[in-house]
Design a protein around this motif. Structure first.
Motif, PDB file in Angstrom:
ATOM      1  N   TYR A 100     -10.030   8.670   6.739  1.00 16.13           N
ATOM      2  CA  TYR A 100      -9.344   8.856   5.460  1.00 16.13           C
ATOM      3  C   TYR A 100      -9.348   7.508   4.739  1.00 16.13           C
ATOM      4  N   PRO A 101     -10.386   7.217   3.968  1.00 13.86           N
ATOM      5  CA  PRO A 101     -10.491   5.894   3.346  1.00 13.86           C
ATOM      6  C   PRO A 101      -9.391   5.606   2.336  1.00 13.86           C
ATOM      7  N   ASP A 102      -8.768   6.657   1.795  1.00 17.42           N
ATOM      8  CA  ASP A 102      -7.686   6.444   0.836  1.00 17.42           C
ATOM      9  C   ASP A 102      -6.340   6.209   1.521  1.00 17.42           C
ATOM     10  N   CYS A 103      -6.400   5.901   2.831  1.00 20.91           N
ATOM     11  CA  CYS A 103      -5.211   5.446   3.564  1.00 20.91           C
ATOM     12  C   CYS A 103      -5.344   3.985   3.990  1.00 20.91           C
ATOM     13  N   SER A 104      -6.452   3.361   3.669  1.00 25.17           N
ATOM     14  CA  SER A 104      -6.707   1.996   4.130  1.00 25.17           C
ATOM     15  C   SER A 104      -5.862   0.972   3.369  1.00 25.17           C
ATOM     16  N   ALA A 105      -5.658  -0.165   3.998  1.00 26.25           N
ATOM     17  CA  ALA A 105      -4.894  -1.232   3.357  1.00 26.25           C
ATOM     18  C   ALA A 105      -5.591  -1.710   2.082  1.00 26.25           C
ATOM     19  N   GLU A 106      -6.916  -1.765   2.121  1.00 29.33           N
ATOM     20  CA  GLU A 106      -7.661  -2.202   0.935  1.00 29.33           C
ATOM     21  C   GLU A 106      -7.461  -1.233  -0.221  1.00 29.33           C
ATOM     22  N   PHE A 107      -7.536   0.063   0.078  1.00 26.57           N
ATOM     23  CA  PHE A 107      -7.328   1.068  -0.973  1.00 26.57           C
ATOM     24  C   PHE A 107      -5.913   0.981  -1.536  1.00 26.57           C
ATOM     25  N   VAL A 108      -4.936   0.912  -0.643  1.00 27.87           N
ATOM     26  CA  VAL A 108      -3.541   0.867  -1.076  1.00 27.87           C
ATOM     27  C   VAL A 108      -3.275  -0.371  -1.930  1.00 27.87           C
ATOM     28  N   GLY A 109      -3.823  -1.517  -1.521  1.00 26.57           N
ATOM     29  CA  GLY A 109      -3.632  -2.729  -2.308  1.00 26.57           C
ATOM     30  C   GLY A 109      -4.252  -2.625  -3.692  1.00 26.57           C
ATOM     31  N   THR A 110      -5.442  -2.050  -3.763  1.00 26.92           N
ATOM     32  CA  THR A 110      -6.129  -1.904  -5.046  1.00 26.92           C
ATOM     33  C   THR A 110      -5.399  -0.929  -5.959  1.00 26.92           C
ATOM     34  N   MET A 111      -4.960   0.203  -5.399  1.00 23.45           N
ATOM     35  CA  MET A 111      -4.210   1.173  -6.192  1.00 23.45           C
ATOM     36  C   MET A 111      -2.876   0.585  -6.647  1.00 23.45           C
ATOM     37  N   GLY A 112      -2.268  -0.205  -5.784  1.00 25.10           N
ATOM     38  CA  GLY A 112      -1.001  -0.825  -6.153  1.00 25.10           C
ATOM     39  C   GLY A 112      -1.139  -1.739  -7.356  1.00 25.10           C
ATOM     40  N   ARG A 113      -2.215  -2.508  -7.365  1.00 23.27           N
ATOM     41  CA  ARG A 113      -2.447  -3.403  -8.508  1.00 23.27           C
ATOM     42  C   ARG A 113      -2.711  -2.605  -9.784  1.00 23.27           C
ATOM     43  N   ALA A 114      -3.480  -1.532  -9.669  1.00 26.08           N
ATOM     44  CA  ALA A 114      -3.781  -0.701 -10.832  1.00 26.08           C
ATOM     45  C   ALA A 114      -2.505  -0.047 -11.380  1.00 26.08           C
ATOM     46  N   ILE A 115      -1.648   0.430 -10.485  1.00 21.74           N
ATOM     47  CA  ILE A 115      -0.403   1.069 -10.917  1.00 21.74           C
ATOM     48  C   ILE A 115       0.495   0.074 -11.642  1.00 21.74           C
ATOM     49  N   GLU A 116       0.611  -1.132 -11.103  1.00 20.51           N
ATOM     50  CA  GLU A 116       1.448  -2.129 -11.780  1.00 20.51           C
ATOM     51  C   GLU A 116       0.880  -2.494 -13.146  1.00 20.51           C
ATOM     52  N   LEU A 117      -0.437  -2.658 -13.221  1.00 21.63           N
ATOM     53  CA  LEU A 117      -1.059  -2.986 -14.510  1.00 21.63           C
ATOM     54  C   LEU A 117      -0.853  -1.886 -15.539  1.00 21.63           C
ATOM     55  N   GLY A 118      -0.936  -0.638 -15.084  1.00 23.66           N
ATOM     56  CA  GLY A 118      -0.855   0.483 -16.009  1.00 23.66           C
ATOM     57  C   GLY A 118       0.547   0.917 -16.368  1.00 23.66           C
ATOM     58  N   THR A 119       1.559   0.300 -15.761  1.00 25.51           N
ATOM     59  CA  THR A 119       2.949   0.695 -16.033  1.00 25.51           C
ATOM     60  C   THR A 119       3.799  -0.492 -16.474  1.00 25.51           C
ATOM     61  N   TYR A 120       3.165  -1.514 -17.011  1.00 26.81           N
ATOM     62  CA  TYR A 120       3.883  -2.717 -17.441  1.00 26.81           C
ATOM     63  C   TYR A 120       4.642  -3.367 -16.289  1.00 26.81           C
ATOM     64  N   GLY A 121       4.178  -3.128 -15.061  1.00 25.41           N
ATOM     65  CA  GLY A 121       4.842  -3.691 -13.903  1.00 25.41           C
ATOM     66  C   GLY A 121       6.115  -2.975 -13.506  1.00 25.41           C
TER      67      GLY A 121
END
Length: 239
Positions: A152-173
């Motif tokens: 399940y590649p969308d459970c990896s630490a790399e995926f989670v870190g990347t999605m986390g950054r995208a979510i913060e960028l897209g929601t004004y933090g």
């Protein structure tokens, strides 16, 4: 000019599947923020059965938190993986290790295309909508066992870190991704939950939708092993 400091997170939205991992995340959030500041978010994505969603409702009721449901089934309407209601592929009744033997890496038959990415994107929008003036932690129950061998590649630490950054960028933090178990195995998740007296008897992990969990699909095998690693039996009765 420096940007104004963001407020400290004061509430949480949990992607709640009714399983061990998300239920433990819910317990952590309630402990941290109080039930009145926590929302459980279930997702219908076209899965074969609703047993897990019923468990998610029972868990939310136990913790007395608000619960909402999202329907994302249209986005996965063409998928034929083994978890989908429209699929003719049977659930494989063997461990994940057995399923990925003989290949270097790749998805197992129960991998739902980009499911965590889809759910996290929708959940971030939902969180910002219901808490527009507060900073929110969005909890995901991914753990290291699920990412092993790229099952399940969308459970990896790399995926989670990347999605986390995208979510913060897209929601004004204002929305931040919290995945407290991404670096540990399922046994560690269970240990954390046992320390908090999480009602694991209300949860559901099995890929089958019968009255009792099968005990032989990949997620049942992992679940049973996680409890045994903590020296106790799973509170569920298996078929």
């Amino acid at each position: 000019m420096d940007s104004p400091a963001l407020p400290v997170a004061s509430c949480a939205v949990i992607l709640s599947s009714g399983g061990i991992d998300s239920t433990t995340c819910l317990a952590l959030a309630v402990k941290r923020f109080g039930a009145e500041n926590v929302t459980a978010l279930g997702v219908s994505y076209g899965q074969k059965h609703v047993r897990e969603l019923e468990s998610a409702q029972a868990v939310a009721k136990h913790y007395q938190v608000a619960q909402h449901m999202l329907d994302l089934s249209n986005a996965l309407a063409a998928s034929t993986n083994a978890l989908m209601a429209r699929s003719s592929h049977p659930i494989e009744h063997e461990s994940y290790g057995q399923q990925i033997q003989g290949r270097e890496e790749g998805p197992v038959s129960t991998y739902v295309p980009f499911r965590n990415g889809l759910m996290l994107s929708a959940a971030a929008a939902f969180a910002l909508s219901i808490y527009p003036d507060r900073r929110v932690l969005l909890y995901l129950g991914a753990h290291a066992d699920d990412a092993a061998g790229s099952a399940y590649p969308d459970c990896s630490a790399e995926f989670v870190g990347t999605m986390g950054r995208a979510i913060e960028l897209g929601t004004y933090g204002l929305v931040s991704l919290e995945a407290p178990f991404v670096h540990v195995n399922k046994a560690a998740v269970v240990k954390c939950g046992l320390d908090m007296q999480v009602p694991y008897h209300l949860t559901w992990s099995c890929y089958e939708g019968s009255s009792k969990p099968c005990g032989t699909c990949g997620t049942c095998i992992d679940r049973i092993a996680a409890f045994r690693a903590n020296g106790i039996d799973d509170p569920l009765e298996y078929a």
